[in-house]
Scaffold this active site. Structure first.
Site, mmCIF file in Angstrom:
data_model
loop_
_atom_site.group_PDB
_atom_site.id
_atom_site.type_symbol
_atom_site.label_atom_id
_atom_site.label_comp_id
_atom_site.label_asym_id
_atom_site.label_seq_id
_atom_site.Cartn_x
_atom_site.Cartn_y
_atom_site.Cartn_z
ATOM 1 N N GLU A 176 0.824 -1.218 0.000
ATOM 2 C CA GLU A 176 0.000 0.000 0.000
ATOM 3 C C GLU A 176 0.856 1.266 0.000
ATOM 4 O O GLU A 176 1.141 1.843 1.052
ATOM 5 C CB GLU A 176 -0.944 0.031 1.214
ATOM 6 C CG GLU A 176 -1.864 1.251 1.201
ATOM 7 C CD GLU A 176 -2.743 1.367 2.439
ATOM 8 O OE1 GLU A 176 -3.600 2.264 2.462
ATOM 9 O OE2 GLU A 176 -2.570 0.571 3.379
ATOM 10 N N LYS A 213 -2.808 -2.027 -2.786
ATOM 11 C CA LYS A 213 -3.840 -1.128 -2.271
ATOM 12 C C LYS A 213 -3.401 0.283 -2.610
ATOM 13 O O LYS A 213 -2.382 0.771 -2.099
ATOM 14 C CB LYS A 213 -4.032 -1.305 -0.764
ATOM 15 C CG LYS A 213 -5.137 -0.408 -0.187
ATOM 16 C CD LYS A 213 -5.518 -0.793 1.235
ATOM 17 C CE LYS A 213 -6.601 0.129 1.782
ATOM 18 N NZ LYS A 213 -7.102 -0.281 3.106
#
Length: 295
Positions: A176, A213
């Site tokens: 992420e 993400k």
């Protein structure tokens, strides 16, 4: 690795619920839920209250595998139980929802236009416990604030280095590298980020699997080519501070991108609500996020 869970995450319709607020963000999450800071007097009490909130969400009829593929947990939540079962076991056995674990220890100070992850010296021990608790994958967050090539390269290199360590333990890492939605050069940052991700993906061992993400991109469908990479199980999107309505609207314009929302998921939930009110509010949010995820 649980292949049933892998197939569900790879091909299922739905989204991933982020229930992973940690020490620093927990008071803010509780305030949003209507719980004031003077309602608890210690960190342990605070974690107890937030676990009650998460338990209420997870046990709600609105929280089901019909719309939700997975849920990301904080370490403290992983070690707690729901109706006598560890949280991850309850999620999978009772709800059919795949459990993930947030593993990062927060963000370092800004440098080169980014915030790297703080060191994680105890990561291997945490990953062993995650396996014992039947966790499928992990999540770790960095933040990009400026289109600085040096900083963005450092972020992606760190994320993939730690991702390989996680994958070696049999877990699927969610990488992420968040781009701040308020960044003045967000689109330029996303271009640099994508270049670095492509470079890292090309160097991975053939059988190594990851998830990504990412912030909802400025240019619609900007990450669609990354979805075709054989290393990428799924790409999920964070809400990043957008309201639920705005995040859903932007998400729906990005085909194949599914939600992994935290604040946008719990928006409107309150400790003072009756079970009927709470479940109705959560059901409305889940349905809206689900519809935006399957566009």
């Amino acid at each position: 690795m649980n292949t049933t869970q892998l197939n569900r995450i790879r091909t299922g319709k739905g989204f991933i619920a982020a229930l992973d607020q940690s020490g620093g963000s927990t008071p803010k999450a509780l305030l949003q839920y209507g719980v004031q800071e003077d309602s608890y007097s210690s960190e342990e009490e605070m974690y107890g209250v937030v676990h009650e909130m998460r338990t209420r969400i997870i046990k709600s009829p609105a929280f089901s595998s019909e719309h939700i593929l997975g849920a990301i947990l904080f370490e403290n939540t992983m070690d707690r139980t729901i109706d006598g079962e560890f949280t991850a076991d309850y999620l999978w056995e009772k709800k059919g929802v795949v459990p993930f674990l947030k593993v990062d220890k927060g963000l370092a100070e800004p440098e080169d236009g980014v915030q790297l992850m703080k060191p994680m010296p105890d990561l291997d021990d945490l990953l062993k416990r995650a396996n014992e608790r039947h966790i499928f994958g992990t999540k770790m967050r960095s933040v990009i604030k400026e289109a600085n090539p040096v900083g963005i390269k450092k972020v992606v290199e760190q994320q993939f280095a730690v991702g390989k360590q996680i994958a070696a333990m049999g877990l699927v890492p969610i990488i992420e590298p968040e781009v701040d939605i308020h960044s003045a050069d967000k689109e330029a940052s996303e271009k640099l980020l994508k270049e670095e991700i492509v470079s890292q993906l090309s160097a991975l061992a053939p059988d190594l699997l990851i998830m990504l993400k990412l912030s909802i991109p400025t240019v619609n469908d900007f990450y669609s080519d990354l979805m075709k990479d054989p290393h990428v199980v799924r790409i999920v999107a964070l809400s990043g501070g957008y309201s639920q309505a705005e995040a859903n609207d932007k998400l729906a314009k990005n085909h194949g991108l599914i939600a992994s929302f935290s604040r946008a998921l719990s928006q409107g939930l309150n400790a003072s609500q009756t079970e009927e009110e709470f479940n109705a509010m959560l059901s409305e949010s889940v349905q809206a996020i689900y519809e935006a995820s399957i566009e």
